[in-house]
Design a protein around this motif. Structure first.
Motif, PDB file in Angstrom:
ATOM      1  N   VAL A 173       1.144  -1.371   0.003  1.00 51.02           N
ATOM      2  CA  VAL A 173      -0.178  -0.138  -0.347  1.00 51.02           C
ATOM      3  C   VAL A 173       0.323   1.276  -0.699  1.00 51.02           C
ATOM      4  N   ASN A 174       2.069   1.240   0.972  1.00 49.41           N
ATOM      5  CA  ASN A 174       3.075   2.519   1.149  1.00 49.41           C
ATOM      6  C   ASN A 174       3.014   2.284  -0.045  1.00 49.41           C
ATOM      7  N   ASN A 175       4.484   1.712  -1.176  1.00 50.26           N
ATOM      8  CA  ASN A 175       4.652   1.385  -2.636  1.00 50.26           C
ATOM      9  C   ASN A 175       3.927   1.848  -3.628  1.00 50.26           C
ATOM     10  N   GLY A 176       2.781   1.467  -3.558  1.00 48.03           N
ATOM     11  CA  GLY A 176       2.147   1.548  -4.543  1.00 48.03           C
ATOM     12  C   GLY A 176       1.063   2.820  -4.954  1.00 48.03           C
ATOM     13  N   GLY A 177       1.142   3.137  -3.925  1.00 53.40           N
ATOM     14  CA  GLY A 177       0.162   4.543  -3.516  1.00 53.40           C
ATOM     15  C   GLY A 177       0.885   5.637  -3.176  1.00 53.40           C
ATOM     16  N   TRP A 178       0.284   7.395  -3.364  1.00 51.20           N
ATOM     17  CA  TRP A 178       0.928   7.925  -2.939  1.00 51.20           C
ATOM     18  C   TRP A 178       1.047   8.210  -1.564  1.00 51.20           C
ATOM     19  N   PRO A 179       1.703   9.156  -1.098  1.00 53.38           N
ATOM     20  CA  PRO A 179       2.259   9.309   0.826  1.00 53.38           C
ATOM     21  C   PRO A 179       1.616   9.428   0.940  1.00 53.38           C
ATOM     22  N   PRO A 180       1.039  10.310   2.180  1.00 53.58           N
ATOM     23  CA  PRO A 180      -0.559  10.563   2.872  1.00 53.58           C
ATOM     24  C   PRO A 180       0.276  12.090   2.529  1.00 53.58           C
ATOM     25  N   THR A 185      -6.968  11.131  -2.284  1.00 45.87           N
ATOM     26  CA  THR A 185      -8.171  10.514  -2.293  1.00 45.87           C
ATOM     27  C   THR A 185      -7.621   8.936  -2.476  1.00 45.87           C
ATOM     28  N   CYS A 186      -7.637   8.355  -1.992  1.00 45.09           N
ATOM     29  CA  CYS A 186      -7.979   6.892  -1.680  1.00 45.09           C
ATOM     30  C   CYS A 186      -9.038   6.064  -2.023  1.00 45.09           C
ATOM     31  N   TYR A 187      -9.248   5.051  -2.635  1.00 39.08           N
ATOM     32  CA  TYR A 187     -10.703   4.964  -3.704  1.00 39.08           C
ATOM     33  C   TYR A 187     -10.348   3.044  -2.818  1.00 39.08           C
ATOM     34  N   VAL A 188     -11.006   2.923  -1.757  1.00 36.88           N
ATOM     35  CA  VAL A 188     -10.726   1.111  -2.288  1.00 36.88           C
ATOM     36  C   VAL A 188     -11.426   0.459  -2.146  1.00 36.88           C
ATOM     37  N   CYS A 189     -12.457  -0.608  -3.678  1.00 36.55           N
ATOM     38  CA  CYS A 189     -13.348  -1.803  -3.336  1.00 36.55           C
ATOM     39  C   CYS A 189     -12.349  -2.766  -3.670  1.00 36.55           C
ATOM     40  N   GLY A 190     -13.307  -3.784  -3.252  1.00 36.42           N
ATOM     41  CA  GLY A 190     -13.560  -5.062  -2.946  1.00 36.42           C
ATOM     42  C   GLY A 190     -14.061  -5.836  -2.281  1.00 36.42           C
ATOM     43  N   PRO A 191     -13.963  -7.052  -2.375  1.00 38.59           N
ATOM     44  CA  PRO A 191     -14.918  -7.853  -0.491  1.00 38.59           C
ATOM     45  C   PRO A 191     -14.650  -7.151   0.499  1.00 38.59           C
ATOM     46  N   THR A 192     -15.194  -7.228   1.523  1.00 36.10           N
ATOM     47  CA  THR A 192     -15.611  -6.915   2.406  1.00 36.10           C
ATOM     48  C   THR A 192     -14.126  -6.599   3.314  1.00 36.10           C
ATOM     49  N   GLY A 193     -14.154  -8.190   2.805  1.00 37.70           N
ATOM     50  CA  GLY A 193     -12.495  -8.343   4.580  1.00 37.70           C
ATOM     51  C   GLY A 193     -11.133  -7.312   3.900  1.00 37.70           C
ATOM     52  N   PHE A 194     -11.104  -7.544   2.218  1.00 32.20           N
ATOM     53  CA  PHE A 194      -9.646  -6.573   1.659  1.00 32.20           C
ATOM     54  C   PHE A 194     -10.802  -5.018   1.448  1.00 32.20           C
ATOM     55  N   VAL A 195     -11.548  -4.670   1.419  1.00 38.60           N
ATOM     56  CA  VAL A 195     -11.490  -3.493   2.425  1.00 38.60           C
ATOM     57  C   VAL A 195     -10.916  -2.594   3.716  1.00 38.60           C
ATOM     58  N   GLU A 196     -12.014  -3.704   4.426  1.00 39.77           N
ATOM     59  CA  GLU A 196     -11.392  -3.704   6.019  1.00 39.77           C
ATOM     60  C   GLU A 196      -9.850  -3.134   5.962  1.00 39.77           C
ATOM     61  N   SER A 197      -9.091  -3.944   5.846  1.00 34.40           N
ATOM     62  CA  SER A 197      -7.283  -4.607   6.006  1.00 34.40           C
ATOM     63  C   SER A 197      -7.032  -3.187   5.493  1.00 34.40           C
ATOM     64  N   VAL A 198      -7.529  -3.123   4.169  1.00 39.63           N
ATOM     65  CA  VAL A 198      -6.522  -2.012   3.154  1.00 39.63           C
ATOM     66  C   VAL A 198      -7.025  -0.886   3.489  1.00 39.63           C
ATOM     67  N   ALA A 199      -8.020  -0.372   4.136  1.00 29.69           N
ATOM     68  CA  ALA A 199      -8.247   1.018   4.781  1.00 29.69           C
ATOM     69  C   ALA A 199      -7.577   1.263   6.288  1.00 29.69           C
ATOM     70  N   ASP A 200      -7.983  -0.160   6.983  1.00 24.96           N
ATOM     71  CA  ASP A 200      -7.194   0.508   8.382  1.00 24.96           C
ATOM     72  C   ASP A 200      -5.120   0.443   8.022  1.00 24.96           C
ATOM     73  N   MET A 201      -5.121  -0.312   7.034  1.00 29.00           N
ATOM     74  CA  MET A 201      -3.410   0.331   6.448  1.00 29.00           C
ATOM     75  C   MET A 201      -3.228   1.671   6.281  1.00 29.00           C
ATOM     76  N   LEU A 202      -4.409   1.903   5.503  1.00 29.15           N
ATOM     77  CA  LEU A 202      -4.685   3.089   5.192  1.00 29.15           C
ATOM     78  C   LEU A 202      -4.265   4.641   6.003  1.00 29.15           C
ATOM     79  N   VAL A 203      -5.197   4.148   7.526  1.00 29.91           N
ATOM     80  CA  VAL A 203      -5.373   4.938   8.138  1.00 29.91           C
ATOM     81  C   VAL A 203      -3.852   5.103   9.182  1.00 29.91           C
ATOM     82  N   ALA A 204      -3.354   4.205   9.174  1.00 28.40           N
ATOM     83  CA  ALA A 204      -2.321   3.406  10.485  1.00 28.40           C
ATOM     84  C   ALA A 204      -0.957   4.203   9.502  1.00 28.40           C
TER      85      ALA A 204
END
Ligand SMILES: Cc1cc2nc3c(=O)[nH]c(=O)nc-3n(C[C@H](O)[C@H](O)[C@H](O)COP(=O)(O)OP(=O)(O)OC[C@H]3O[C@@H](n4cnc5c(N)ncnc54)[C@H](O)[C@@H]3O)c2cc1C
Lengths: 221, 199
Positions: A173-180, A185-204
């Motif tokens: 997530v850190n390497n492939g996306g823009w730094p904070p 603006t981050c758009y996350v889409c997929g199955p629930t578990g995937f979205v939960e963990s990726v959104a948590d990573m972005l916030v972290a």
């Protein structure tokens, strides 16, 4: 297996990238089933393009992928949704993170950016089980200036790939996306578990939760 | 009847269950929200009611736990078409929280940690119709389902049951909340299939 369906619609607005439509199927005895599908392309009057992944044992998706024939009529409602959207007026950097069929509305955003001649810098991180399950593979391989694509393979990595197969990590997530700092603006889409963990990573990683938009496709959690 | 989709048969079953129009039966518990899941420690959590005259009433986590608790078993209906029957919650009735609060308000705006909002008529929060729920299935409510505490208003579509609830703002005039401004129905009765504005 997946399929893209191009539907001719009567009297429906063109829609924004990220919006979805509701598709209603009606059996001969009046039984109906409704499902939501993201628009794979926005801004086309009288047309709705969706990409459907066949879910094993699913009621609707295998029919749409395998059985439906050209000329069959469906009811389509929408477009729906005013939050998980990208508008060409947006100039800030954008990070798109997709899991599986969650790439559909994000592809609509990439296509909308291209159609509008937008210079907004985009980065897409696309998590798929294997290369074969990648949607829009040839289109995503075409160079699109200002759109960086990185692919995360979770089950099977292609030969010679530097990253071993495995679930998406904070480093991906850190390497492939823009730094904070760039306030993307981050758009996350997929199955629930995937979205939960990726959104948590972005916030972290320090992204402002208000800049993280999510869309969850099921399955149920 | 709508347009027949040639070749589509559909799957039957669950036929003896009475669901609101357009809903299907779900046995899992899907998660839907607009952004990341806020992680809120109970110690940092409080619930407030503010009246139209600006009066504030506040309960810390410990104070909320000390109020009479109720076990609630209800069906819930999500606007994205799933319904879940017999879901089991624990929480404090809004009747308990509103008792002793002096208000002429007819509407409420619910505010959540993270900035989500949703609007309801105040009458829909009274008379055993609404709770601040902190337990699900005999366990603490998990963050992705709105923990530590969410609003529970089972007779309306579930987006009204705001997760991570923080504050109830009592209003004399209705205002639209987050999804309602994004095109969803202002009231959201599943039995009348009020999904989107104009339904
Ligand atoms: C906002 C939104 C946008 C969506 N956009 C798309 C899209 O662009 N493309 C697309 O293919 N789908 C999309 N979906 C999912 C789609 O609406 C259906 O849920 C999906 O096609 C399955 O329908 P079904 O009738 O085949 O399965 P059902 O008969 O409803 O379900 C069969 C089983 O599969 C599980 N299941 C349901 N959905 C999924 C899933 N996505 N992945 C894994 N298991 C699942 C169910 O929990 C159930 O156990 C979207 C969903 C939402 C809410």
């Amino acid at each position: 297996m997946a399929a893209t369906l191009l539907m001719h619609v009567e009297g429906q607005p063109a829609g924004l990238a990220g919006q979805r439509v509701e598709v209603r199927l009606t059996a001969e005895d009046g039984y109906t089933a409704d499902r939501e599908y993201s628009l794979a392309r926005s801004g086309e009057p009288d047309r709705a393009e969706i990409t459907v992944q066949a879910i094993d044992g699913g009621e609707v998706s295998p029919f749409l992928v395998e059985d439906i024939e050209v000329g069959v009529e469906l009811q389509v409602r929408g477009p729906i949704g005013g939050w998980f959207v990208w508008r060409p007026e947006q100039t800030e950097p954008v990070t798109l993170i997709a899991g599986g069929s969650g790439v559909v509305p994000l592809m609509a955003m990439i296509r909308a950016r291209r159609a509008a001649g937008s210079k907004a810098p985009f980065r897409l991180i696309y998590s798929v089980r294997s290369r074969d399950e990648m949607f829009y593979r040839s289109e995503l391989r075409q160079p699109d200036p200002g759109v960086d694509v990185s692919v995360v393979h979770t089950r099977e990595a292609p030969e010679g790939s530097p990253r071993p197969a495995g679930r998406i990590t904070v480093a991906d997530v850190n390497n492939g996306g823009w730094p904070p700092d760039f306030a993307p603006t981050c758009y996350v889409c997929g199955p629930t578990g995937f979205v939960e963990s990726v959104a948590d990573m972005l916030v972290a990683l320090g992204h402002d939760p208000h800049h993280v938009r999510t869309e969850r496709f099921g399955p149920t959690g | 009847m709508g347009i027949v989709t040639r070749g589509f048969r559909g799957r039957r079953g669950g036929g003896d269950v009475k669901l609101p129009p357009g809903q299907y039966l779900e046995t899992g518990f899907p998660v839907l929200s607009a952004g990341p899941t806020p992680q809120i420690a109970p110690a940092a959590w409080a619930f407030e009611i503010t009246t139209e005259s600006g009066e504030e009433h506040r309960w810390s986590w410990v104070e909320l736990q000390a109020l009479p608790r109720e076990d609630i078993t209800v069906d819930i209906h999500c606007v994205t078409k799933w319904s879940k029957l017999g879901s089991r919650w624990t929480g404090v009735s809004l009747d308990t929280l509103l008792s002793g609060i002096d208000t002429q308000a007819s509407y409420a705006m619910v505010h959540s940690y993270g900035g989500y909002t949703t609007n309801l008529p105040l009458d829909d929060l009274r008379n055993g119709q609404a709770w601040v729920a902190y337990g699900y299935d005999d366990r603490p409510l998990r963050p992705e389902h709105g923990g530590p505490a969410r609003l529970l208003v089972p007779h309306l579509y579930f987006w009204k049951s705001a997760k991570w609830v923080q504050r109830l703002e009592l209003l004399t005039e209705d205002r639209l909340g987050f999804w309602e401004r994004a095109g969803y129905h202002a009231y959201g009765d599943p039995w009348r299939e009020q999904r989107y504005a104009g339904d």
